[in-house]
Design an enzyme around this catalytic site. Structure first.
Site, PDB file in Angstrom:
ATOM      1  N   GLU A  68       0.819  -1.221   0.000  1.00  0.00           N
ATOM      2  CA  GLU A  68       0.000   0.000   0.000  1.00  0.00           C
ATOM      3  C   GLU A  68       0.847   1.263   0.000  1.00  0.00           C
ATOM      4  OE1 GLU A  68      -3.672   2.246   2.295  1.00  0.00           O
ATOM      5  OE2 GLU A  68      -2.626   0.627   3.352  1.00  0.00           O
ATOM      6  N   GLU A  93     -12.191   2.241   4.226  1.00  0.00           N
ATOM      7  CA  GLU A  93     -11.264   2.612   5.299  1.00  0.00           C
ATOM      8  C   GLU A  93     -11.439   4.112   5.504  1.00  0.00           C
ATOM      9  OE1 GLU A  93      -6.611   1.928   6.459  1.00  0.00           O
ATOM     10  OE2 GLU A  93      -7.040   3.004   4.602  1.00  0.00           O
TER      11      GLU A  93
END
Length: 264
Positions: free
Chosen positions: A145, A239
């Site tokens: 990520e 998220e």
């Protein structure tokens, strides 16, 4: 494309209640916290069995120390990552989200021989190769990520994550695209997604203000169109911040996102 939510965002006092709520809201998956995961595997498997909700991946739960100067701290981070990859397999999740480092560099600048970031890249590639090989033995993946300039100095754009994956050249590594971070770092979110092509394996969703999609100004129709163009069929997990009345807000956001999906 399948929608999921990080477990800490879902209403419910137990994991079973969270799964029940996700199912009633229409979500397909739940992203798991890595902290304390070993002691929850049985509970998670029981709750997910025959529920229609799947575990997507594991987030956090390890020391972000792969690029620390201390050899022992790097070894500890690798051990924790291997454990979480194994636990991901036990709950039938895709793998573990991997963030190389938060904040500034810990390694020295050895210019003119190597800068800190050049040292970090070589050190990271060496460790990723080992960890990706282990992930393969578990049937899981490392999910790399990129963040943004306010959270890390290293790996902030999708292109950089793709280049690292290309260097490691493992089918057990993939790239996570987080549209909140991309809104800060990318010149064009859709173009960056198209550029990732076959390396893209997971997506995090949050609007420009890090609230639920539909509560800011990111063009999610363009995001979903780009994902459709590259035939992305993986998880898209929330998220983000959720306002009061979490269940109702999660349901509204899902309906908003579904209304923007291209007709296939």
């Amino acid at each position: 494309m399948k929608f999921a939510v990080q477990e800490n965002l879902v209403p419910g006092s137990t994991f079973q209640e969270k799964v029940d709520n996700l199912q009633s809201l229409g979500y397909d998956g739940v992203e798991l916290r890595g902290d304390g995961l070993a002691g929850r595997v049985g509970e998670i498997r029981r709750a997910l069995e025959d529920s229609g909700v799947s575990a997507t991946c594991v987030c956090g739960g390890y020391k972000f120390g792969l690029l620390f100067p201390d050899k022992g701290e790097r070894a500890q981070a690798r051990d924790q990552i291997r454990t979480l990859l194994s636990l991901a397999a036990e709950v039938r999740a895709q793998g573990l989200i991997l963030v190389p480092i938060f904040g500034p560099p810990r390694l020295p600048d050895l210019s003119p021989w190597r800068t800190s970031e050049q040292l970090e890249e070589e050190l990271l590639v060496e460790q990723l190769g080992e960890l990706a090989e282990y992930a393969g033995t578990q049937g899981t993946q490392l999910i790399l990520e990129p963040l943004n300039r306010y959270e890390t100095h290293f790996v902030r754009r999708i292109e950089q994550a793709v280049q690292l994956c290309q260097r490691v050249a493992s089918p057990h590594m993939t790239v996570l695209a987080d549209v909140f971070h991309m809104n800060i770092e990318e010149a064009s979110i859709p173009d960056a997604l198209r550029g990732a092509k076959s390396w893209l394996g997971y997506v995090h969703l949050a609007d420009s203000n890090r609230l639920l999609p539909g509560m800011g100004h990111i063009d999610f129709a363009a995001v979903f169109a780009a994902l459709s163009e590259i035939a992305y069929g993986g998880w898209m997990s929330l998220e983000c911040g959720v306002p009061e009345g979490g269940g109702e807000a999660l349901g509204q956001s899902l309906r908003f996102m579904q209304s923007l999906l291209p007709n296939e």
